[in-house]
Design a protein around this motif. Structure first.
Motif, PDB file in Angstrom:
ATOM      1  N   HIS A  69      -9.631   0.565  -4.315  1.00 57.50           N
ATOM      2  CA  HIS A  69      -9.201  -0.112  -3.089  1.00 57.50           C
ATOM      3  C   HIS A  69      -8.990   0.836  -1.918  1.00 57.50           C
ATOM      4  O   HIS A  69      -9.145   0.458  -0.769  1.00 57.50           O
ATOM      5  CB  HIS A  69      -7.939  -0.937  -3.338  1.00 57.50           C
ATOM      6  N   ARG A  70      -8.667   2.122  -2.166  1.00 54.53           N
ATOM      7  CA  ARG A  70      -8.460   3.050  -1.051  1.00 54.53           C
ATOM      8  C   ARG A  70      -9.761   3.245  -0.268  1.00 54.53           C
ATOM      9  O   ARG A  70      -9.771   3.254   0.963  1.00 54.53           O
ATOM     10  CB  ARG A  70      -7.958   4.386  -1.580  1.00 54.53           C
ATOM     11  N   GLU A  93       2.304   1.973  -3.596  1.00 52.95           N
ATOM     12  CA  GLU A  93       1.386   2.217  -4.707  1.00 52.95           C
ATOM     13  C   GLU A  93       1.674   3.498  -5.473  1.00 52.95           C
ATOM     14  O   GLU A  93       1.650   3.504  -6.716  1.00 52.95           O
ATOM     15  CB  GLU A  93      -0.053   2.212  -4.232  1.00 52.95           C
ATOM     16  N   ARG A 100       0.834  -1.210   0.000  1.00 49.62           N
ATOM     17  CA  ARG A 100       0.000   0.000   0.000  1.00 49.62           C
ATOM     18  C   ARG A 100       0.871   1.263   0.000  1.00 49.62           C
ATOM     19  O   ARG A 100       0.530   2.263  -0.623  1.00 49.62           O
ATOM     20  CB  ARG A 100      -0.957  -0.017   1.186  1.00 49.62           C
ATOM     21  N   TYR A 133      -2.353  -5.118  -9.228  1.00 48.55           N
ATOM     22  CA  TYR A 133      -2.970  -5.108  -7.902  1.00 48.55           C
ATOM     23  C   TYR A 133      -4.132  -6.097  -7.837  1.00 48.55           C
ATOM     24  O   TYR A 133      -4.311  -6.807  -6.847  1.00 48.55           O
ATOM     25  CB  TYR A 133      -3.448  -3.694  -7.549  1.00 48.55           C
TER      26      TYR A 133
END
Length: 213
Positions: A200-201, A154, A151, A171
């Motif tokens: 995804h965040r 990224e 993470r 990812y």
């Protein structure tokens, strides 16, 4: 670019330019370069033209993402072949001093963060191998640390000239191959599958999809 890698790659057409679909097929993933007897491989030709690119193709992470799970010894061997900066972080960590002699012991969140801050493919490769090792030894803590590092990585990966265009796809492959775990009891494990890169965040802030087994 084709002409730089392989000056005479195919037949000459009417406009006097030699054309081949080989490199376009490699680029698009339609074909994979293979060695041919007595001639340099396409990977070797590309390496000669653009030094340092062959390591991307030959990295063990592609086998891992395709489904290979190295055992404990194999994952140790892969980690010991990682970039010297990665090995330095692990060998200097208070948690992993005995790494070289006895394997990856006590790999922690701080180790993952330091590796992630390298910000390049070497860090990415190391963290994927750590994820594979978490499968081999069923370690939720190891998996959590590796995902924590990914993470952090990224933003650096998004602007990487090699990996940037494929960040979302990679990812998605990683989260599909290595689901996060929650252990409700010693006999019951929940696999958490996060949505792809673009969302995804928000999911990390608000929740995750759960599959139990």
């Amino acid at each position: 670019m084709e002409q730089l890698i392989e000056p005479k790659p195919g037949r000459e057409t009417g406009d006097g330019i030699r054309r081949t679909n080989k490199w376009a097929h490699y680029r698009d993933g339609i074909r994979i370069p293979t060695a041919t007897g007595g001639r340099p491989s396409a990977v070797d030709l590309a390496e000669c033209a653009f030094s340092g690119t062959a390591r991307y193709f030959r990295s063990p992470i592609w086998l891992i993402l395709a489904g290979w799970t190295p055992n404990q010894q194999e994952s140790n061997d892969l980690l010991l072949k990682c970039d010297a900066r990665v090995l330095s972080i692990m060998s200097n960590s208070r948690e992993t001093r005995t790494f070289a002699g006895e394997g990856l012991l006590g790999f922690c969140d701080e180790d993952a963060r330091l590796i992630a801050r390298l910000g390049d493919f070497s860090a990415y490769e190391a963290l994927v191998i750590v994820l594979a090792r978490s499968d081999a030894i069923a370690s939720a803590q190891l998996r959590h640390s590796a995902f924590d590092g990914l993470r952090i990585l990224e933003d650096a990966l998004a602007v990487n000239p090699i990996l940037g265009p494929f960040c979302e796809e990679l990812y998605h492959e990683i989260t599909g191959r290595f689901r996060c775990w929650l252990f409700d009891t010693s006999m019951f494990r929940e696999d958490l599958l996060f949505v792809p890169w673009s969302l995804h965040r928000a999911i990390l802030r608000e929740g995750a999809l759960v599959r139990s087994r």
